[in-house]
Design an enzyme around this catalytic site. Structure first.
Site, PDB file in Angstrom:
ATOM      1  N   LYS A  55       0.866  -1.183   0.000  1.00  0.00           N
ATOM      2  CA  LYS A  55       0.000   0.000   0.000  1.00  0.00           C
ATOM      3  C   LYS A  55       0.895   1.224   0.000  1.00  0.00           C
ATOM      4  O   LYS A  55       2.046   1.162   0.436  1.00  0.00           O
ATOM      5  CB  LYS A  55      -0.893   0.008   1.256  1.00  0.00           C
ATOM      6  CG  LYS A  55      -2.194   0.746   1.053  1.00  0.00           C
ATOM      7  CD  LYS A  55      -3.205  -0.094   0.300  1.00  0.00           C
ATOM      8  CE  LYS A  55      -4.469   0.664   0.002  1.00  0.00           C
ATOM      9  NZ  LYS A  55      -5.518  -0.250  -0.506  1.00  0.00           N
TER      10      LYS A  55
HETATM   11  P1  NAD Z   1     -13.135   7.788  -2.727  1.00  0.00           P
HETATM   12  O1  NAD Z   1     -12.112   8.801  -2.389  1.00  0.00           O
HETATM   13  O2  NAD Z   1     -13.579   7.612  -4.143  1.00  0.00           O
HETATM   14  O3  NAD Z   1     -14.471   8.046  -1.851  1.00  0.00           O
HETATM   15  C1  NAD Z   1     -14.469   8.132  -0.475  1.00  0.00           C
HETATM   16  C2  NAD Z   1     -15.851   8.563  -0.019  1.00  0.00           C
HETATM   17  O4  NAD Z   1     -15.897   8.529   1.415  1.00  0.00           O
HETATM   18  C3  NAD Z   1     -16.216   9.996  -0.435  1.00  0.00           C
HETATM   19  O5  NAD Z   1     -17.584  10.059  -0.768  1.00  0.00           O
HETATM   20  C4  NAD Z   1     -15.972  10.778   0.865  1.00  0.00           C
HETATM   21  O6  NAD Z   1     -16.742  11.980   0.939  1.00  0.00           O
HETATM   22  C5  NAD Z   1     -16.418   9.765   1.883  1.00  0.00           C
HETATM   23  N1  NAD Z   1     -15.911  10.067   3.218  1.00  0.00           N
HETATM   24  C6  NAD Z   1     -14.676  10.504   3.567  1.00  0.00           C
HETATM   25  N2  NAD Z   1     -14.637  10.722   4.900  1.00  0.00           N
HETATM   26  C7  NAD Z   1     -15.870  10.395   5.371  1.00  0.00           C
HETATM   27  C8  NAD Z   1     -16.458  10.422   6.656  1.00  0.00           C
HETATM   28  N3  NAD Z   1     -15.765  10.832   7.742  1.00  0.00           N
HETATM   29  N4  NAD Z   1     -17.731  10.019   6.790  1.00  0.00           N
HETATM   30  C9  NAD Z   1     -18.446   9.611   5.706  1.00  0.00           C
HETATM   31  N5  NAD Z   1     -17.955   9.577   4.469  1.00  0.00           N
HETATM   32  C10 NAD Z   1     -16.677   9.972   4.311  1.00  0.00           C
HETATM   33  O7  NAD Z   1     -12.568   6.428  -2.115  1.00  0.00           O
HETATM   34  P2  NAD Z   1     -12.929   4.940  -2.540  1.00  0.00           P
HETATM   35  O8  NAD Z   1     -11.969   4.507  -3.577  1.00  0.00           O
HETATM   36  O9  NAD Z   1     -14.395   4.833  -2.761  1.00  0.00           O
HETATM   37  O10 NAD Z   1     -12.519   4.157  -1.212  1.00  0.00           O
HETATM   38  C11 NAD Z   1     -13.413   4.014  -0.106  1.00  0.00           C
HETATM   39  C12 NAD Z   1     -12.953   2.849   0.758  1.00  0.00           C
HETATM   40  O11 NAD Z   1     -12.897   1.658  -0.041  1.00  0.00           O
HETATM   41  C13 NAD Z   1     -11.545   2.985   1.355  1.00  0.00           C
HETATM   42  O12 NAD Z   1     -11.530   2.370   2.625  1.00  0.00           O
HETATM   43  C14 NAD Z   1     -10.670   2.203   0.401  1.00  0.00           C
HETATM   44  O13 NAD Z   1      -9.484   1.729   1.007  1.00  0.00           O
HETATM   45  C15 NAD Z   1     -11.614   1.068   0.053  1.00  0.00           C
HETATM   46  N6  NAD Z   1     -11.286   0.377  -1.191  1.00  0.00           N
HETATM   47  C16 NAD Z   1     -11.287   1.024  -2.389  1.00  0.00           C
HETATM   48  C17 NAD Z   1     -11.007   0.318  -3.552  1.00  0.00           C
HETATM   49  C18 NAD Z   1     -11.053   0.964  -4.911  1.00  0.00           C
HETATM   50  O14 NAD Z   1     -10.982   0.224  -5.909  1.00  0.00           O
HETATM   51  N7  NAD Z   1     -11.215   2.260  -5.023  1.00  0.00           N
HETATM   52  C19 NAD Z   1     -10.684  -1.047  -3.488  1.00  0.00           C
HETATM   53  C20 NAD Z   1     -10.696  -1.679  -2.250  1.00  0.00           C
HETATM   54  C21 NAD Z   1     -11.007  -0.960  -1.114  1.00  0.00           C
END
Ligand code: NAD
Length: 432
Positions: free
Chosen positions: A122
């Protein structure tokens, strides 16, 4: 089963070096699984810390030319036994070494659970990407790539998007790396724009995969998704896509949220209006398709499916007793603490743990890497069919393990992943 491992402390590194609530959670989950598995102590200690960690600080020039900020960045490779390492890069103002190390460890178990030929990694940069202009974001990304350039590579370590990063950021990383070696290397990152070798279906794969798994969990729980209600926390890549695919199953989405607010509508939220609103305004705040509530209230809404898809540490000892869902579908990494897990398991909530729930992302990233190395692109239908097959098979392995060992789905998924890595370590032996 009470294993009482909360007091097992990492013995090998000075504690302050790794002090972080998230790394502590990842280690404690691992130690608990290791205890259930009766894992050899030597192997246990080898898996408890990342093999390689790089912490960098570098200058980032703002658009106001005289303004230069020192920024901190990280790349952590947890286990190099299984193949190249793989894991996203996160841009967030709270990122630290412990958080990145925890996410790298979870990537190891996730890849092993999915039978992908990778160890976990990561990366992260401690900045708020929303405060940077596009040129600033590009300069920061290129400089960070140079800081970690010796560590990454298509046969070494392959980054991907995570919170705060996207396909455009991957394009800049790919370009910077390619400039260094002197020829184009699309397979150095995944989650790229399609025109640069990105896989069709990668962008939505994490949300889509989570819902493939919800379909399996619903069958197991004898729940009809078309009659179900759902609440999704986070309206970014994962949350938004999870909501879209749930709605396609006929599920009524009664709550969504982002960092700015939560929105509740018992009659169902009009998703395309919400998406349009966020595209125009950047955040959900002000969207008039429901009542505004806090994120804390959102998590407690009565629903069939609760999908935390934002960030870590959301379901804790404090609110677990009041969580009111049948299936907890974790799109985010580390949204639930160990204490909350125990409470939810006792209350009969069916868990789709993060290392299974959000594994669709790395699985289609793997497909992208395979397509890049073979220079042959798959169709969306092929991608989705293979994704579903691999996720359903991992779901079934996890469910069987959970029933056989009488443990919850998180412990079962961890045991599946850890067991595979431990076996590989034993087979490779110790150098020299
Ligand atoms: P992103 O940046 O696209 O979206 C994050 C979202 O979370 C946004 O809508 C943001 O406003 C919201 N957010 C941030 N802080 C917040 C809070 N305190 N309360 C409520 N909402 C809040 O990120 P993403 O890629 O969607 O990732 C989200 C999660 O999924 C993370 O934990 C990431 O590690 C995990 N993840 C993502 C992927 C991927 O392919 N993008 C893969 C595996 C895991």
């Amino acid at each position: 089963m009470d294993l009482g491992t909360r007091d097992v402390k990492p013995r090998l590194a000075p504690e302050h070096e790794w002090e972080s609530p998230m790394f502590d959670l990842a280690q404690q989950q691992f130690l608990r699984a290791a205890q259930i598995m009766d894992l050899d102590e030597n192997i246990r200690d080898r898996l408890l810390y990342p093999q390689r960690s790089l912490m960098v600080s570098f200058p980032c020039r703002r658009d106001e030319y005289s303004q230069v900020e020192t920024v901190f960045g990280y790349r952590v490779q947890h286990i190099l036994t299984m193949g190249p390492t793989k894991g996203g890069i996160r841009y967030h103002e709270d990122v630290d070494l412990g958080e990145v190390a925890a996410l790298a460890m979870w990537m190891t178990w996730k890849c092993a659970l999915m039978h992908l030929p990778y160890g976990g990694a990561k990366g992260g940069v401690r900045i708020n990407p929303n405060e940077l202009s596009r040129p600033e974001l590009q300069r920061l990304t290129r400089r960070f790539t140079m800081e970690i350039v010796g560590m990454i590579g298509p046969d070494k370590d392959i980054p991907a998007p995570d919170m705060g990063t996207n396909a455009q950021v991957m394009a800049w990383i790919m370009d910077t790396y390619s400039q260094q070696v002197g020829y184009p290397v699309p397979e150095v990152v995944t989650g790229k724009p399609i025109v640069l070798g990105g896989a069709v279906g990668r962008e939505e794969a994490t949300g889509r995969g989570l819902i493939y798994l919800v379909e399996e969990a619903a069958k197991h729980q004898k729940l009809d998704p078309a009659d179900a209600t759902a609440v999704v926390q986070g309206f970014g890549n994962v949350g938004r896509n999870a909501a879209i695919y749930l709605a396609e199953l006929g599920t009524r989405i009664i709550g969504v949220s982002d960092a700015s607010t939560g929105i509740y509508n018992p009659h169902g939220i009009n998703l395309s209006n919400a998406i349009k609103y966020v595209e125009q305004n950047g955040v959900l705040k002000g969207f008039n398709g429901g009542e505004e509530i806090t994120n804390e209230e959102l998590l407690l809404l009565k629903c069939d499916i609760l999908a935390p898809c934002a960030l870590q540490n959301q379901i804790t000892e404090q609110n677990a007793e009041h969580i009111n869902c049948k299936i907890l579908a974790e799109g985010a990494n580390g949204p639930t603490t160990l204490e909350a897990d125990e409470i939810l398991t006792k209350r009969g909530v069916f868990l789709l743990p993060d290392i299974l729930g959000n594994a669709g992302g790395v699985t289609v990233s793997y497909f992208e890497w395979v397509q890049n190395t073979q220079e042959f692109a798959w169709t969306l239908d092929e991608t989705n069919a293979r994704l579903r097959e691999m996720l359903v098979s991992a779901f079934n392995r996890t469910l069987m393990r959970s029933e056989r060992n009488d443990v919850n789905m998180r412990m079962a998924a961890l045991i599946e992943g850890i067991g595979r890595v431990a076996e590989a370590k034993l087979l490779r032996g110790i150098f020299p």
